[in-house]
Design a protein around this motif. Sequence first.
Motif, mmCIF file in Angstrom:
data_model
loop_
_atom_site.group_PDB
_atom_site.id
_atom_site.type_symbol
_atom_site.label_atom_id
_atom_site.label_comp_id
_atom_site.label_asym_id
_atom_site.label_seq_id
_atom_site.Cartn_x
_atom_site.Cartn_y
_atom_site.Cartn_z
ATOM 1 N N LEU A 192 0.827 -1.199 0.000
ATOM 2 C CA LEU A 192 0.000 0.000 0.000
ATOM 3 C C LEU A 192 0.865 1.254 0.000
ATOM 4 N N GLU A 193 1.930 1.249 0.771
ATOM 5 C CA GLU A 193 2.823 2.396 0.814
ATOM 6 C C GLU A 193 3.500 2.605 -0.543
ATOM 7 N N GLU A 194 3.897 1.497 -1.180
ATOM 8 C CA GLU A 194 4.504 1.615 -2.513
ATOM 9 C C GLU A 194 3.507 2.182 -3.512
ATOM 10 N N LYS A 195 2.251 1.705 -3.442
ATOM 11 C CA LYS A 195 1.211 2.219 -4.348
ATOM 12 C C LYS A 195 0.966 3.706 -4.091
ATOM 13 N N ARG A 196 0.947 4.087 -2.805
ATOM 14 C CA ARG A 196 0.713 5.490 -2.466
ATOM 15 C C ARG A 196 1.830 6.375 -3.032
ATOM 16 N N GLN A 197 3.067 5.911 -2.892
ATOM 17 C CA GLN A 197 4.188 6.673 -3.439
ATOM 18 C C GLN A 197 4.102 6.758 -4.962
ATOM 19 N N SER A 198 3.708 5.638 -5.585
ATOM 20 C CA SER A 198 3.570 5.639 -7.048
ATOM 21 C C SER A 198 2.499 6.626 -7.486
ATOM 22 N N ILE A 199 1.385 6.656 -6.741
ATOM 23 C CA ILE A 199 0.302 7.586 -7.073
ATOM 24 C C ILE A 199 0.766 9.029 -6.900
ATOM 25 N N GLN A 200 1.514 9.297 -5.830
ATOM 26 C CA GLN A 200 2.022 10.650 -5.615
ATOM 27 C C GLN A 200 2.962 11.072 -6.734
ATOM 28 N N GLU A 201 3.826 10.145 -7.166
ATOM 29 C CA GLU A 201 4.721 10.449 -8.285
ATOM 30 C C GLU A 201 3.926 10.687 -9.559
ATOM 31 N N LEU A 202 2.897 9.858 -9.771
ATOM 32 C CA LEU A 202 2.059 10.022 -10.960
ATOM 33 C C LEU A 202 1.335 11.362 -10.933
#
Length: 233
Positions: free
Chosen positions: A66-76
Motif C-alpha cells: 500500500l505504501e509503494e502504491k501510495r508513493q507511485s500515485i504521488q509520483e504520478l
Amino acid sequence: MKLKGRHVVLSLVFLVLGFLLAFSYQQTQKDSEIIQLSDQEWEKDFYYLQQLNNLEDKNNQLRNELEEKRQSIQELEANLANQEEEIADYVSRKNELQMFTGELPIKGQGIQVTLKDSEYIPDEENANKYMVHERHIHQVVNELYSAGAEAISINGHRLYRNSHISCVGPVISVDGTPYPAPFTIEAIGDAEVLKSSITLTNGVVDLLVSDNIEVEVEPLETIEMRARTVGEG
C-alpha cells in the motif's frame, strides 16, 4: 478360632489393598486424560498462534504494498501536474502564435500611424511626389515589426505572414483589396516602444516627411483586430 480371625484380618487387608489399587488405577487414568487434554489445547494454541503470525506477516506485506502504491500515485500526480503545466504552456504559446498568424483575434495597446497625401502640391511639380506610395507603407510596417509589433492592420485590413501590398494608381492594394488615402496603420504592442522606434531622429517619420507625406502618430489604449476569414490573405 484364631485361624478364622487371621483369615478375617487378611481378607480385610486384601480388600483394602484391592480398593487402593483400584483407586490408584482410576486416578492414573484420569491424570492421563488431563495430560492428553492439555496437549490438545496446546496444539490448538500453537495453531492459532501460527495463524496469527501469518496474518501479521500478510498485513505487513499489504501495508508495504500500500505504501509503494501510495508513493507511485504521488509520483504520478506530480508528473501529471508537470504535464498539465507543460500543456498549459504549449496551449498558451499556440494561442500566441495563432494570434500572430491571424488565426485568432487579438486585442491590446499600441499605436496608430496615419499617412496622408500632401495637401499642398505646386502646380509645376509632379503630383506623384506628394502622394503616399507602397514604399512608404512598407517603411512603416517594417519598422513596426522590427520594434516588436504583434499585429498590424492597414485601414482595418489585418496583415498576415503572406500579405502583399502594392500601389495601384492613387490607391494602395492590400491582399487585392484597394484602399484610398489616408492610410491608417495600427500596430498592437508596447505603445511607448513602437512610438519611440518610429519617431527616431532621421527615422521613418522623418523620411516620410522629407517625401512630402503628412504623418500623424497616436498611442492607443486598446486596438482590436479580428481573425482572418476563410480564403482571406
